[in-house]
Enzyme design. Structure first.
Site, PDB file in Angstrom:
ATOM      1  N   ASP A 204       0.863  -1.153   0.000  1.00  0.00           N
ATOM      2  CA  ASP A 204       0.000   0.000   0.000  1.00  0.00           C
ATOM      3  C   ASP A 204       0.916   1.225   0.000  1.00  0.00           C
ATOM      4  OD1 ASP A 204      -2.565   0.898   0.205  1.00  0.00           O
ATOM      5  OD2 ASP A 204      -2.352   1.360   2.329  1.00  0.00           O
TER       6      ASP A 204
ATOM      7  N   LYS B 174     -14.099  27.029  -4.978  1.00  0.00           N
ATOM      8  CA  LYS B 174     -12.758  26.445  -4.810  1.00  0.00           C
ATOM      9  C   LYS B 174     -11.763  27.429  -4.215  1.00  0.00           C
ATOM     10  CE  LYS B 174     -12.901  22.516  -7.761  1.00  0.00           C
ATOM     11  NZ  LYS B 174     -12.316  21.677  -8.748  1.00  0.00           N
TER      12      LYS B 174
ATOM     13  N   ASP C  71      -3.486  -1.106   5.478  1.00  0.00           N
ATOM     14  CA  ASP C  71      -3.926  -0.634   6.790  1.00  0.00           C
ATOM     15  C   ASP C  71      -5.430  -0.435   6.861  1.00  0.00           C
ATOM     16  OD1 ASP C  71      -4.019   1.448   5.082  1.00  0.00           O
ATOM     17  OD2 ASP C  71      -2.551   2.701   6.105  1.00  0.00           O
TER      18      ASP C  71
END
Length: 1023
Positions: free
Chosen positions: A376, A487, A717
């Site tokens: 990962d 934004k 995880d």
């Protein structure tokens, strides 16, 4: 769509009562395949009217209580079915009756059988077989309890699925808000969530106010995701209007309709997938099974041959059966089970000291034979904290320090532009340090706020001192929080600087949006008009930082003129009464979750150890590729198809994929691939990154690697990783950031979340495999001097040279500590420089090991024992030739006048004392030749002189076995208890020449192997 459609496909199909097992199995496979597919739902595409029709929910008043009760009765509670756990007694029985233990049980039963036969047929018999049976049973029970305790201690399985279900949920029923148990939430319920809540089920958002959720446990993305009623993406996992069960709402509020509950939620499907997957047999278990086959084969072959032979030699049936049992038992290495268990436990303890917690003892070795690691990205390869990496101001890119201990480079902090930039980054920022952390280093402090803002906060605190004081100096008057339409985030502050106007407007946000609102730019502290040339410079910097996989933010400010905005002016954020255009652009700051310091080195070690490291992440391809290059998963000079196309300036479709060593695969492409196409990618590319993958795809990638014959380790995880962790040959979960579910699915837990610890684990795993080989070679060798006396006793009819009890004293006494001490042996050469072992060809116990232990060293040991035996009998008057055929008279207790070579007569008692003295001497001889065997087993290729005698436990083992042998021989009362008698000191030396011969023979053999690698000697004898 009527109600309930879309739910039915997860309902278990009815299986008829007498439906056979095969049907169930096929159904299970079908269900698993169904779960492996991508999440498919269309609720996010429906309008509010269609939602109302589909679920029959009033969008303001919710369901009626009666309707909710009906649905609850139909669907069951909103809870995950806990994974099926193995009952403790089953685990215990597995330890008692699994694999090797079975062999010892059979031995014990055979002993009791032999004892029974003797007891039934003879008035006068010895109890050896009874003792032997009891001892064997005790060995199995003790080692069984030990292994069980070891595993139970390290795998206190967390009740993790229970912790994941939030306890309370706020629903609206009959138009009233009520707090109910989360388990009672049903499909169609109208639910309200606020910051800090866990989402109680899969929701379709119908209204939201600044709502953000943390999906990291599900998708692995660390950034909080905005949630709103808008349909923004075809993919239900990416769209904004769906919130998932058991993820956390970080800020804001939202209302939604429940579309799935319990096992049917996205999280529930992953949990079901993880608990339904079968983990295969560990490589070491397969090895031990293979070894048992060999040993059992040898034992039965010898036993049966001599059974037939003894019948030909006209022994009675009963005697022949006793011989058969004796031979089989002598062949079983009783101490080996304990040795293997202890070796694995020692390694597990050693790994725990290096931050690897092993839940399953056998997994220790699996890690050593790993050939592919699917890692990962977030938190394993990286530090799992956003950090400021670069800034662009004064028209150049400056590098910030991203190292964990702040030992890297720094930039010029004196520029006036930097002061302006740091001021905006500190003020236009809602993150704050949590209380009482003044003594902690800045980077270690906990922050309340999102990942990007905390990165800015820490950066400014490090460079410019206290942000808290800065914010007190410039008090905030109003702010417009970040939202997905504009934004940007903006705030207006009081400005106490005498030479500047009274109000300062600061703004940050998406760089292109910020630039559009600016008409000037600050260069070296002076404001200049923003021309095309500077816009190009901005564009290049933005692309460069974005191409590094970094998250870029733009910053600008405006000093509001005093004449328009005097002291006490009422700013209004709804009807904006202040300028938000024609601002002054200051610069860019880019952030990245930087790689951990130890990772590049660890990846390099994996590469030289022949292990392929594949990155599998839910993050963007650009970021993933940048990190992969940063840690060396994509090594320098290796290009992907896109790189080649860019370099040659041709379309990607014209590049031959096999020209590219590296490859970045997007999850959406993976979705449409057949397994053959995936196999091709895994086969032809050495450096692979999978980006934007879903949990199900992780599993498909692992299965793809396993189809190639790889032994796969997977790190992860999130909950999303648990299916892949379970399916892999060894699943490695993260101890700090890992979710409980991933820890439960894994075989090993990295306590420091650091990829580098895996490499340590691989090294330990390879070492234990080598050392187990040495241990087994040592233990098996003494089998030959234990069996041959019995065989010669049958063939040549001589008095028995070695008794059953003495065999036990060797296997469970003198050989135990030395065999275990080999587990402490250091690696011979750099074990991380060789390819991973091939589980099909490179076995723990192979023909060469058996040929060395049984055929060569074992034979020399047997000769040493017989030499001592004949010397003692000759000293007592029985010359070797006189012994042939003497057995029948010798063992007859009624004959008291057996003559020796010199015509002396011996009574039964006297004969037996000489015989038992021979047993003791034979036993001592085996100990003496095992000294040499222990020393030569220290190495398989190097000379013992190269390796040295640094292993203190081994030296202790040598002394311990000698002391034990002396104790058994000279301790008063042993003649009665074990029938072992004191020896003349000279008899100890009979076997010395043989011990020396073993040492010299093996040193010469290893010398030839080193001089002629790959030659005949290596092929035949290198085990």
């Amino acid at each position: 769509m009527g109600k309930g459609v879309g739910r039915d496909k997860y309902e278990p199909a009815a299986v008829s009562e007498h439906g056979d097992k095969k049907g169930k199995k096929a159904k299970k496979e079908r269900d698993m395949d169904e779960l492996k597919k991508e999440v498919s739902m269309d609720d996010h595409k429906l309008s509010l009217d269609e939602l109302h029709r589909k679920y029959g929910t009033d969008l303001s008043r919710g369901l009626t209580t009666a309707r909710a009760a009906e649905i609850l009765a139909r669907d069951g509670p909103n809870a995950l079915t806990p994974p099926p756990t193995t009952p403790e007694w089953v685990k215990f029985c597995r330890q008692l009756f699994g694999g090797f233990s079975m062999l010892l049980w059979i031995g014990a039963i055979l002993c009791f059988l032999a004892y029974g036969i003797l007891a039934a047929t003879e008035e006068d018999f010895d109890n050896d077989n009874l003792y032997l049976g009891v001892v064997l049973a005790a060995v199995v029970i003790i080692t069984g309890c030990f292994s069980y305790y070891q595993e139970a201690k390290s795998s206190k399985i967390m009740e993790s699925f229970k912790n994941m279900v939030p306890q309370q949920a706020l629903v609206i029923r009959n138009g009233e808000k009520m707090s109910i148990n989360a388990e009672d939430v049903v499909v169609g319920d109208l639910v309200e969530v606020k910051g800090g809540d866990r989402i109680p089920a899969d929701l379709r958002i119908i209204s939201a106010n600044g709502c953000k959720v943390d999906n990291s446990s599900l998708t692995g993305e660390s950034e909080p995701q905005t949630r709103s009623p808008d349909f923004t993406n075809e993919n239900p996992l990416e769209t904004r209007n769906i919130a998932f069960f058991s993820t956390n709402c970080v800020e804001g509020t939202a209302r939604g309709i429940v579309i799935y509950t319990g096992d049917r939620t996205v999280m529930g499907r992953i949990a079901t997938l993880a608990s339904g997957l079968e983990g295969g047999q560990t490589p070491i278990a397969a090895e031990i099974e293979h070894f048992i086959h060999i040993i059992t084969g040898v034992a039965v072959f010898l036993g049966v041959s001599f059974f037939i032979l003894s019948l030909i030699l006209e022994y009675t049936w009963l005697e022949a059966v006793i011989f058969l049992i004796g031979i089989i038992v002598a062949n079983v290495p009783e101490g080996l089970l304990a040795t293997v268990t202890v070796c694995l436990t020692l390694t597990a303890k050693r790994m725990a000291r290096k931050n690897c917690l092993v839940k399953n003892l056998e997994a220790v070795e699996t890690l050593g034979s790993t050939s592919t690691i699917c890692s990962d990205k977030t938190g394993t390869l990286t530090q799992n904290r956003m950090t400021v990496a670069h800034m662009w101001f004064d028209n150049q890119i400056h590098e910030a320090d991203t190292t964990e201990n702040q030992s890297g480079v720094s930039f010029d902090k004196t520029s006036a532009t930097w002061l302006a930039l740091s001021r905006i980054a500190g003020l236009c920022n809602r993150a704050v340090f949590q209380a009482n952390q003044e003594n902690l280093p800045i980077l270690k402090r906990a922050v309340a706020g999102d990942a990007s803002e905390s990165a800015l906060l820490k950066c400014i605190e490090l460079c410019c001192g206290s942000v808290k004081e800065m914010r007190e100096r410039y008090t905030k008057i109003v702010e417009i929080p970040f939202n997905s339409t504009n934004k940007y985030q903006l705030s207006i502050h009081k400005n106490l600087n005498a030479n500047e106007p009274r109000h300062l407007l600061v703004m940050k946000g998406a760089p292109e949006r910020i630039l559009d609102r600016c008409s000037s730019i600050l260069l070296h502290g002076k404001e200049q008009p923003l021309d095309e040339e500077l816009k190009d410079a901005f564009q290049n910097a933005y692309l460069e930082l974005g191409g590094l996989g970094e998250r870029v933010l733009g910053f600008c400010h405006l000093l509001l003129p005093d004449e328009q905005f005097p002291e006490g002016f009422q700013f209004d954020t709804d009807e904006v009464n202040f300028p938000v255009d024609n601002l002054c652009f200051i610069g860019l700051i880019s952030m990245i979750d930087p790689p951990r310091a130890a990772v590049p080195d660890a990846v390099g070690k994996c590469r030289s150890a022949g292990i392929k490291v594949i990155m599998v992440t839910g993050d963007h391809p650009i970021t993933a590729k940048a990190i992969a290059k940063g840690v060396g998963i994509i090594s320098e000079g290796n290009e992907t198809v896109e790189d080649i196309a860019a370099r040659l300036n041709i379309p990607v479709s014209q590049v031959n994929p096999r020209d590219a060593k590296a490859c970045v695969v997007h999850g959406s492409d993976l979705k449409d691939m057949t397994s053959e196409q995936l196999d091709d990618i895994l086969k032809y590319h050495t450096e692979i990154v999978f980006a934007r993958t879903s949990p199900q795809q992780k599993l498909i990638i692992v299965e793809g690697c396993q189809r190639q014959g790889a032994i796969v380790a997977v790190t992860g995880d999130g909950v999303n990783d648990s299916p892949a962790l379970k399916k892999a040959d060894i699943g490695v979960a993260m101890g700090i950031a890992g979710s409980d579910v991933s820890k439960q699915a894994a075989d090993m837990i990295l306590l420091d979340d650091n990829f580098a610890s895996i490499v340590t684990g691989v090294e330990e795993g390879r070492l234990i495999f080598d050392n187990l080989k040495k241990s087994i070679a040592y233990t098996l060798t003494s089998n030959i001097p234990e069996i041959t006396p019995f065989l010669i006793f049958i063939i040549a009819n001589i008095p028995l040279p070695l008794g059953t009890v003495t065999i036990l004293c060797i296997d469970l006494g003198t050989d135990m500590v030395p065999a275990i001490s080999l587990a402490y042996e250091q690696a011979e050469s750099d074990i991380m420089k060789r390819q991973p072992r091939n589980p099909k060809t490179d076995k723990l116990v192979n023909e060469r090991l058996i040929s060395m232990a049984y055929g060569q060293i074992g034979m020399i040991q047997a000769l040493g024992g017989f030499f001592t035996y004949f010397v003692i009998l000759a000293e007592n008057g029985f010359l070797p030739f006189h012994l042939l055929g003497i057995r029948v008279d010798w063992d007859d207790r009624w004959i008291n006048d057996v003559e020796d070579s010199y015509g002396q007569q011996w009574t039964y008692e006297q004969r037996k004392i000489v015989e038992f003295t021979c047993h003791t001497a034979f036993f001592v001889s085996i100990v003496v030749v095992q000294w040499a065997d222990l020393v030569i087993c220290k190495t398989r290729r190097n000379s013992v002189f190269q390796q040295g005698m640094k292993n203190k436990i081994l030296i202790f083992g040598l002394f311990e076995e000698t002391a034990l042998a002396a104790f058994l021989s000279y301790c008063p009362g042993m003649g009665v208890a074990l029938r072992m008698y004191p020896l003349k000191p000279t008899w100890w030396f009979c076997a010395f020449p043989y011990s020396l011969l073993i040492f010299v023979y093996d040193e010469i053999r290893k010398l030839i192997i080193r001089r002629r690698p790959g030659g005949w000697v290596e092929k035949e004898t290198y085990y």
